[in-house]
Design a protein around this motif. Structure first.
Motif, PDB file in Angstrom:
ATOM      1  N   VAL A 254      -4.949  71.714 -26.829  1.00  0.00           N
ATOM      2  CA  VAL A 254      -4.758  71.407 -25.412  1.00  0.00           C
ATOM      3  C   VAL A 254      -5.391  72.520 -24.583  1.00  0.00           C
ATOM      4  CG1 VAL A 254      -3.036  71.129 -23.596  1.00  0.00           C
ATOM      5  CG2 VAL A 254      -2.586  70.219 -25.877  1.00  0.00           C
ATOM      6  N   VAL A 255      -6.120  72.144 -23.542  1.00  0.00           N
ATOM      7  CA  VAL A 255      -6.609  73.132 -22.589  1.00  0.00           C
ATOM      8  C   VAL A 255      -5.754  72.976 -21.341  1.00  0.00           C
ATOM      9  CG1 VAL A 255      -8.554  73.935 -21.204  1.00  0.00           C
ATOM     10  CG2 VAL A 255      -8.950  73.024 -23.514  1.00  0.00           C
ATOM     11  N   ALA A 256      -4.900  73.972 -21.096  1.00  0.00           N
ATOM     12  CA  ALA A 256      -4.021  73.958 -19.925  1.00  0.00           C
ATOM     13  C   ALA A 256      -4.513  75.025 -18.962  1.00  0.00           C
ATOM     14  CB  ALA A 256      -2.581  74.225 -20.339  1.00  0.00           C
ATOM     15  N   MET A 257      -4.878  74.595 -17.746  1.00  0.00           N
ATOM     16  CA  MET A 257      -5.432  75.513 -16.750  1.00  0.00           C
ATOM     17  C   MET A 257      -4.577  75.505 -15.493  1.00  0.00           C
ATOM     18  SD  MET A 257      -9.497  74.671 -17.146  1.00  0.00           S
ATOM     19  CE  MET A 257      -9.971  75.894 -15.961  1.00  0.00           C
ATOM     20  N   THR A 258      -4.505  76.662 -14.857  1.00  0.00           N
ATOM     21  CA  THR A 258      -3.831  76.762 -13.560  1.00  0.00           C
ATOM     22  C   THR A 258      -4.838  76.389 -12.472  1.00  0.00           C
ATOM     23  OG1 THR A 258      -4.457  79.059 -13.171  1.00  0.00           O
ATOM     24  CG2 THR A 258      -2.420  78.680 -14.436  1.00  0.00           C
ATOM     25  N   PRO A 259      -4.375  76.128 -11.261  1.00  0.00           N
ATOM     26  CA  PRO A 259      -5.316  75.832 -10.163  1.00  0.00           C
ATOM     27  C   PRO A 259      -6.313  76.963  -9.917  1.00  0.00           C
ATOM     28  CG  PRO A 259      -3.089  75.223  -9.517  1.00  0.00           C
ATOM     29  CD  PRO A 259      -2.988  75.926 -10.836  1.00  0.00           C
ATOM     30  N   ASP A 260      -5.960  78.190 -10.305  1.00  0.00           N
ATOM     31  CA  ASP A 260      -6.872  79.316 -10.126  1.00  0.00           C
ATOM     32  C   ASP A 260      -7.904  79.432 -11.256  1.00  0.00           C
ATOM     33  OD1 ASP A 260      -5.494  80.055  -7.820  1.00  0.00           O
ATOM     34  OD2 ASP A 260      -4.145  81.386  -8.934  1.00  0.00           O
ATOM     35  N   GLY A 261      -7.820  78.577 -12.277  1.00  0.00           N
ATOM     36  CA  GLY A 261      -8.777  78.607 -13.386  1.00  0.00           C
ATOM     37  C   GLY A 261      -8.349  79.427 -14.580  1.00  0.00           C
ATOM     38  N   ASP A 262      -7.123  79.965 -14.569  1.00  0.00           N
ATOM     39  CA  ASP A 262      -6.617  80.686 -15.741  1.00  0.00           C
ATOM     40  C   ASP A 262      -6.326  79.681 -16.852  1.00  0.00           C
ATOM     41  OD1 ASP A 262      -6.708  83.167 -14.469  1.00  0.00           O
ATOM     42  OD2 ASP A 262      -4.679  82.924 -13.649  1.00  0.00           O
ATOM     43  N   VAL A 263      -6.572  80.087 -18.109  1.00  0.00           N
ATOM     44  CA  VAL A 263      -6.361  79.213 -19.275  1.00  0.00           C
ATOM     45  C   VAL A 263      -5.170  79.730 -20.064  1.00  0.00           C
ATOM     46  CG1 VAL A 263      -7.394  78.332 -21.407  1.00  0.00           C
ATOM     47  CG2 VAL A 263      -8.820  78.652 -19.396  1.00  0.00           C
ATOM     48  N   LEU A 264      -4.303  78.824 -20.497  1.00  0.00           N
ATOM     49  CA  LEU A 264      -3.158  79.173 -21.324  1.00  0.00           C
ATOM     50  C   LEU A 264      -3.635  79.394 -22.755  1.00  0.00           C
ATOM     51  CD1 LEU A 264      -0.078  79.439 -21.814  1.00  0.00           C
ATOM     52  CD2 LEU A 264      -0.072  76.968 -22.263  1.00  0.00           C
ATOM     53  N   LEU A 265      -3.303  80.548 -23.333  1.00  0.00           N
ATOM     54  CA  LEU A 265      -3.632  80.863 -24.725  1.00  0.00           C
ATOM     55  C   LEU A 265      -2.360  81.249 -25.460  1.00  0.00           C
ATOM     56  CD1 LEU A 265      -6.836  83.070 -24.251  1.00  0.00           C
ATOM     57  CD2 LEU A 265      -6.745  80.661 -24.914  1.00  0.00           C
ATOM     58  N   ILE A 266      -2.399  81.080 -26.776  1.00  0.00           N
ATOM     59  CA  ILE A 266      -1.302  81.535 -27.629  1.00  0.00           C
ATOM     60  C   ILE A 266      -1.854  82.577 -28.596  1.00  0.00           C
ATOM     61  CG2 ILE A 266      -0.047  79.343 -27.497  1.00  0.00           C
ATOM     62  CD1 ILE A 266      -1.087  78.960 -30.503  1.00  0.00           C
ATOM     63  N   GLU A 267      -0.967  83.398 -29.130  1.00  0.00           N
ATOM     64  CA  GLU A 267      -1.364  84.313 -30.191  1.00  0.00           C
ATOM     65  C   GLU A 267      -1.002  83.652 -31.511  1.00  0.00           C
ATOM     66  OE1 GLU A 267      -0.620  88.896 -31.680  1.00  0.00           O
ATOM     67  OE2 GLU A 267       0.240  88.229 -29.775  1.00  0.00           O
ATOM     68  N   ARG A 268      -2.017  83.465 -32.377  1.00  0.00           N
ATOM     69  CA  ARG A 268      -1.784  82.775 -33.654  1.00  0.00           C
ATOM     70  C   ARG A 268      -0.774  83.546 -34.492  1.00  0.00           C
ATOM     71  NH1 ARG A 268      -5.187  78.779 -35.563  1.00  0.00           N
ATOM     72  NH2 ARG A 268      -4.668  79.465 -37.660  1.00  0.00           N
ATOM     73  N   GLY A 269       0.173  82.822 -35.064  1.00  0.00           N
ATOM     74  CA  GLY A 269       1.213  83.442 -35.878  1.00  0.00           C
ATOM     75  C   GLY A 269       1.048  83.166 -37.361  1.00  0.00           C
ATOM     76  N   TRP A 270      -0.096  82.614 -37.781  1.00  0.00           N
ATOM     77  CA  TRP A 270      -0.311  82.262 -39.183  1.00  0.00           C
ATOM     78  C   TRP A 270      -1.796  82.375 -39.506  1.00  0.00           C
ATOM     79  CZ3 TRP A 270       1.111  79.124 -35.224  1.00  0.00           C
ATOM     80  CH2 TRP A 270       0.175  78.182 -34.810  1.00  0.00           C
ATOM     81  N   PRO A 271      -2.126  82.535 -40.795  1.00  0.00           N
ATOM     82  CA  PRO A 271      -3.524  82.586 -41.211  1.00  0.00           C
ATOM     83  C   PRO A 271      -4.173  81.201 -41.111  1.00  0.00           C
ATOM     84  CG  PRO A 271      -2.049  83.334 -42.983  1.00  0.00           C
ATOM     85  CD  PRO A 271      -1.204  82.817 -41.867  1.00  0.00           C
ATOM     86  N   PRO A 272      -5.432  81.072 -41.029  1.00  0.00           N
ATOM     87  CA  PRO A 272      -6.368  82.185 -40.899  1.00  0.00           C
ATOM     88  C   PRO A 272      -6.364  82.709 -39.463  1.00  0.00           C
ATOM     89  CG  PRO A 272      -7.577  80.116 -40.843  1.00  0.00           C
ATOM     90  CD  PRO A 272      -6.124  79.771 -41.064  1.00  0.00           C
ATOM     91  N   HIS A 273      -6.845  83.867 -39.266  1.00  0.00           N
ATOM     92  CA  HIS A 273      -6.981  84.501 -37.953  1.00  0.00           C
ATOM     93  C   HIS A 273      -5.629  84.809 -37.295  1.00  0.00           C
ATOM     94  CE1 HIS A 273     -11.085  83.315 -38.630  1.00  0.00           C
ATOM     95  NE2 HIS A 273     -10.770  82.058 -38.589  1.00  0.00           N
ATOM     96  N   GLU A 274      -4.638  85.148 -38.113  1.00  0.00           N
ATOM     97  CA  GLU A 274      -3.327  85.512 -37.587  1.00  0.00           C
ATOM     98  C   GLU A 274      -3.478  86.642 -36.577  1.00  0.00           C
ATOM     99  OE1 GLU A 274       1.080  86.839 -39.258  1.00  0.00           O
ATOM    100  OE2 GLU A 274      -0.542  86.411 -40.658  1.00  0.00           O
TER     101      GLU A 274
END
Length: 172
Positions: A143-163
């Motif tokens: 999902v790409v969730a954006m604010t009206p100002d153009g900020d994007v919601l990101l999460i920090e991965r909690g599992w491999p790969p790329h934890e």
């Protein structure tokens, strides 16, 4: 023309420069896993017999010797063959020794060197090929969730790969 044979362990240093290199880490039975043979080497008759009796070992040595002899004859040059296993004490020494005996048995000039036979045993778990398995392809719904100002919601991965890396929220 001389056929030079080297046994070595991938776990101690890179493979030596050679015309033919045989990687024995995957297909042949490993005496390291037998408590009665673990501390011996391919120079010991009991270990040598174990390696030689492994299905496919003798055929591999015969074909390697035939290939080396053919190369020497066709090119008129010396040929070097290298036999490698994880630690350079068991499988590689046994196959190098067998190839050497086969060459001498047909009257070829051959020299043999066991580069790592006197090295310490490597720890368990490194006695097979060590290249990482290719990463599996995973299909996801993100999902790409954006604010009206153009900020994007990101999460920090909690599992491999790329934890620990930043990613879009989603499921797989």
């Amino acid at each position: 023309m001389t056929i030079r044979i080297i046994s070595f362990g991938y776990g101690h240093a890179p493979a030596p420069t050679a015309d033919l290199v045989f990687d024995l880490r995957a297909l042949l039975r490993n005496p390291f896993h037998n408590p009665e043979l673990k501390h011996g080497t391919g120079l010991d008759q009991e270990v040598y017999d174990h390696v030689r009796d492994t299905p496919g070992a003798e055929r591999l040595a015969l074909n390697a010797v035939a290939t080396a002899c053919g190369l020497a004859e066709d090119t008129g040059a010396d040929v070097t063959m290298a036999w490698g296993c994880a630690g350079g004490r068991h499988r590689s020494v046994g196959l190098a020794r067998l190839a050497h005996e086969l060459l001498l048995g047909v009257g070829e000039e051959a020299a043999i060197e066991h580069r790592d036979v006197d090295q310490d045993l490597l720890p368990a778990g490194v006695h097979n090929r060590t290249e990482p398995e290719p990463e599996a392809i995973r299909y996801t719904a993100d999902v790409v969730a954006m604010t009206p100002d153009g900020d994007v919601l990101l999460i920090e991965r909690g599992w491999p790969p790329h934890e620990g890396a930043w990613a879009l929220p989603g499921v797989h």
